[in-house]
Design a protein around this motif. Structure first.
Motif, mmCIF file in Angstrom:
data_model
loop_
_atom_site.group_PDB
_atom_site.id
_atom_site.type_symbol
_atom_site.label_atom_id
_atom_site.label_comp_id
_atom_site.label_asym_id
_atom_site.label_seq_id
_atom_site.Cartn_x
_atom_site.Cartn_y
_atom_site.Cartn_z
ATOM 1 N N GLY A 125 0.826 -1.211 0.000
ATOM 2 C CA GLY A 125 0.000 0.000 0.000
ATOM 3 C C GLY A 125 0.854 1.252 0.000
ATOM 4 O O GLY A 125 1.766 1.411 -0.814
ATOM 5 N N GLU A 126 0.572 2.155 0.950
ATOM 6 C CA GLU A 126 1.270 3.438 0.978
ATOM 7 C C GLU A 126 2.782 3.260 1.106
ATOM 8 O O GLU A 126 3.557 4.021 0.501
ATOM 9 C CB GLU A 126 0.738 4.297 2.134
ATOM 10 C CG GLU A 126 1.406 5.651 2.166
ATOM 11 C CD GLU A 126 1.036 6.499 3.377
ATOM 12 O OE1 GLU A 126 -0.139 6.479 3.787
ATOM 13 O OE2 GLU A 126 1.938 7.184 3.886
ATOM 14 N N ASP A 127 3.228 2.276 1.893
ATOM 15 C CA ASP A 127 4.676 2.053 2.044
ATOM 16 C C ASP A 127 5.322 1.771 0.693
ATOM 17 O O ASP A 127 6.370 2.304 0.355
ATOM 18 C CB ASP A 127 4.952 0.875 2.980
ATOM 19 C CG ASP A 127 4.612 1.206 4.427
ATOM 20 O OD1 ASP A 127 4.660 2.406 4.782
ATOM 21 O OD2 ASP A 127 4.289 0.270 5.185
ATOM 22 N N ARG A 131 4.094 2.566 -2.229
ATOM 23 C CA ARG A 131 4.005 3.740 -3.126
ATOM 24 C C ARG A 131 5.079 4.764 -2.806
ATOM 25 O O ARG A 131 5.681 5.355 -3.704
ATOM 26 C CB ARG A 131 2.605 4.375 -3.037
ATOM 27 C CG ARG A 131 1.517 3.552 -3.720
ATOM 28 C CD ARG A 131 0.273 4.386 -3.987
ATOM 29 N NE ARG A 131 -0.334 4.884 -2.756
ATOM 30 C CZ ARG A 131 -1.168 4.177 -1.997
ATOM 31 N NH1 ARG A 131 -1.494 2.956 -2.331
ATOM 32 N NH2 ARG A 131 -1.673 4.710 -0.903
ATOM 33 N N ARG A 132 5.338 4.981 -1.522
ATOM 34 C CA ARG A 132 6.404 5.912 -1.137
ATOM 35 C C ARG A 132 7.746 5.422 -1.674
ATOM 36 O O ARG A 132 8.531 6.169 -2.253
ATOM 37 C CB ARG A 132 6.492 6.011 0.396
ATOM 38 C CG ARG A 132 5.392 6.845 1.024
ATOM 39 C CD ARG A 132 5.504 6.813 2.553
ATOM 40 N NE ARG A 132 4.537 7.695 3.158
ATOM 41 C CZ ARG A 132 4.783 8.961 3.505
ATOM 42 N NH1 ARG A 132 5.990 9.482 3.340
ATOM 43 N NH2 ARG A 132 3.837 9.708 4.015
ATOM 44 N N HIS A 147 8.025 5.682 -5.439
ATOM 45 C CA HIS A 147 8.158 7.077 -5.874
ATOM 46 C C HIS A 147 9.604 7.554 -5.718
ATOM 47 O O HIS A 147 10.141 8.251 -6.591
ATOM 48 C CB HIS A 147 7.209 7.962 -5.060
ATOM 49 C CG HIS A 147 7.284 9.415 -5.420
ATOM 50 N ND1 HIS A 147 6.931 9.889 -6.667
ATOM 51 C CD2 HIS A 147 7.707 10.504 -4.711
ATOM 52 C CE1 HIS A 147 7.118 11.202 -6.702
ATOM 53 N NE2 HIS A 147 7.597 11.593 -5.533
ATOM 54 N N GLU A 171 4.443 14.189 1.283
ATOM 55 C CA GLU A 171 3.107 13.610 1.118
ATOM 56 C C GLU A 171 3.241 12.205 0.564
ATOM 57 O O GLU A 171 4.100 11.973 -0.288
ATOM 58 C CB GLU A 171 2.310 14.402 0.084
ATOM 59 C CG GLU A 171 1.461 15.516 0.621
ATOM 60 C CD GLU A 171 0.838 16.293 -0.527
ATOM 61 O OE1 GLU A 171 0.003 15.704 -1.250
ATOM 62 O OE2 GLU A 171 1.212 17.457 -0.715
ATOM 63 N N ALA A 172 2.373 11.313 0.981
ATOM 64 C CA ALA A 172 2.377 9.980 0.387
ATOM 65 C C ALA A 172 1.787 10.084 -1.016
ATOM 66 O O ALA A 172 0.772 10.754 -1.207
ATOM 67 C CB ALA A 172 1.545 9.041 1.235
ATOM 68 N N SER A 178 -0.570 9.380 -3.941
ATOM 69 C CA SER A 178 -1.930 8.858 -3.772
ATOM 70 C C SER A 178 -2.098 7.518 -4.480
ATOM 71 O O SER A 178 -1.399 7.213 -5.442
ATOM 72 C CB SER A 178 -2.945 9.873 -4.285
ATOM 73 O OG SER A 178 -2.537 10.317 -5.549
ATOM 74 N N ALA A 179 -3.024 6.758 -3.981
ATOM 75 C CA ALA A 179 -3.326 5.466 -4.601
ATOM 76 C C ALA A 179 -3.923 5.734 -5.981
ATOM 77 O O ALA A 179 -4.621 6.725 -6.174
ATOM 78 C CB ALA A 179 -4.319 4.711 -3.729
#
Ligand code: ATP
Ligand code: MG
Length: 412
Positions: free
Chosen positions: A15-17, A19-20, A23, A317-318, A320-321
């Motif tokens: 998930g967010e982890d 994506r960070r 990126h 900022e994370a 976004s999905a």
């Protein structure tokens, strides 16, 4: 039976982890390419000698942190603790020492047996650059400028400071080393056990100690400046001038050394106070002796490595999905047509999903919950007349769109 746990010091990226993390790596890859660096991928394990020879047998990494094991053929192999040694091994092994300069970008997992804490893991990830060939300070400045550009593109440059130092050339370092030994020898009693051992083998690395007592002592230790040869001092002055031309702000810090033994001239770190004790996000320097040490011809080089986890934590900022499009058939008879629409959107490169079961209400709830940006609703009446109801889930606006126009209508 108890469910298996992740090994201490390792993490799952979900998930967010993820994506960070992604990126950070994607941004670095893009900027490095603009600076003319090509990506190399080397194996995540190497013959143990690749690291023990290159990192020096006094470094913390070699003495305490390596994951080393014998494979089934009795070879000693090591999970890479860093990227530079493998790149140099590959440079030599692929005959590339005759095709210089080589500008290398890499990204991937590294392994160190350390005490896990925030920003410090046993499997972690690095991005890194190696610029192999040039001995000019312009190369050092370019490598640093690319690092700075990556931090800027990530939006974390403002939270970091570039700390710059020189470790001089060999004669400078030998004179400085003698001065450091004399100083620390006079304060033996105040040194940690680790640093006492370093005193014999590599006193410069005491400057890098994380021990509180050592750090108090280090504050009063001599700096290298008075011991720099004229050539080394000139190199350092030119580096600073080039950094100004590249527009990279820096602060001199005479305590910056690299943890590994093969560095000379440039040493630098981008540090932050936003991550507690794990404050170094990127570190590097010049390592002119390494390729020769590893059995290749004498080859100058400069590079850096940065911790992806630490950069990912610093992101303002994370990311976004991704927001997709939910395809919603109403009634079983519409499902076949809905699959056709699903595939048409996907073929056009749009992210589209269809749930595997459920009535209109359930499917709409799911679309909203998963952050879909639009719902394409296909009832039997719509299918019969070749249209769909398209609902914009952000604005709530709904319109009737011919199936042939769906891709155009939904393209961002
Ligand atoms: P530190 O002083 O934090 O131990 P280091 O000098 O051992 O760092 P390098 O070998 O220069 O680190 O590695 C470059 C970068 O990789 C570090 O600045 C840091 O961002 C990251 N890094 C190093 N070790 C770890 C780890 N165990 N977990 C997460 N990131 C790490
Ligand atoms: Mg370390």
């Amino acid at each position: 039976m108890a469910a298996p746990q992740a090994v201490r010091g390792t993490r799952d990226l979900i998930g967010e982890d993820q994506r960070r993390h992604q990126h950070v790596v994607d941004t670095a890859r893009r900027i490095a390419a603009a600076y003319g660096f090509d990506e190399w991928s080397t194996p995540i394990f190497e013959a143990t000698t690749v690291f023990s020879r290159s990192l020096g047998d006094t470094s913390d990494v070699v003495t305490k942190e390596m994951y080393t094991f014998e494979d089934r053929g009795g070879e000693s192999v090591t999970l890479r603790p860093e990227g530079t040694a493998g790149v140099c091994r590959a440079l030599i092994g692929n005959g590339l020492t005759q095709s210089l300069p080589q500008k290398v970008f890499y990204a991937g997992p590294m392994f160190r047996y350390e005490r896990p804490q925030k920003g410090r893991y046993r499997q972690f990830h690095q991005i890194g650059l190696e610029l192999i060939g040039p001995s000019e300070p312009l190369a050092d400045a370019e490598v640093i400028a690319c690092g700075w550009a990556i931090l800027q593109a990530l939006g974390v440059a403002g939270a970091t400071v570039l700390e710059l130092n020189t470790l001089g050339d060999k004669p400078s370092r030998e004179a400085y080393r003698a001065a450091l030994v004399a100083f620390f020898d006079a304060h033996r009693g105040a040194l940690s056990a680790d640093s006492l051992a370093r005193l014999e083998r590599n006193p410069l690395r005491i400057l890098d100690s994380k021990d509180e007592g050592d750090r108090r002592l280090v504050a009063d230790a001599p700096t290298i400046a008075p011991y720099l040869s004229e050539a080394a001092a000139t190199f350092y002055t030119q580096l600073q001038a080039h950094l100004r031309h590249f527009g990279v702000p820096f602060r001199e810090n005479p305590r910056i050394v690299r943890g590994l033994d093969y560095y000379g001239h440039t040493a630098f770190e981008f540090v932050t106070d936003a991550l507690g004790a794990q404050g170094t996000v990127m570190g590097g320097g010049r390592y002119d002796g390494l390729v020769e040490e590893m059995g290749g011809p004498a080859t100058p080089a400069v590079g850096w490595a940065a911790g992806v986890e630490r950069l990912a934590m610093l992101l303002p900022e994370a990311p976004s999905a991704p927001a997709g499009i939910a395809i919603i058939p109403v009634g079983e008879a519409s499902e076949a047509a809905a699959v056709g629409v699903l595939q048409a959107l996907r073929t056009a490169g749009l992210r589209a999903e269809m749930a595997y079961r459920g009535n209109l209400k359930r499917r709409m709830e799911r679309a909203n919950r998963t952050g879909a940006r639009a719902a394409v609703i296909l009832g039997e009446a719509e299918v019969a007349s070749g249209v769909a109801q398209v609902k914009d889930l952000a604005s709530g606006a709904q319109s009737t769109v011919p199936l042939a126009d769906l891709v155009a209508h939904l393209s961002p």
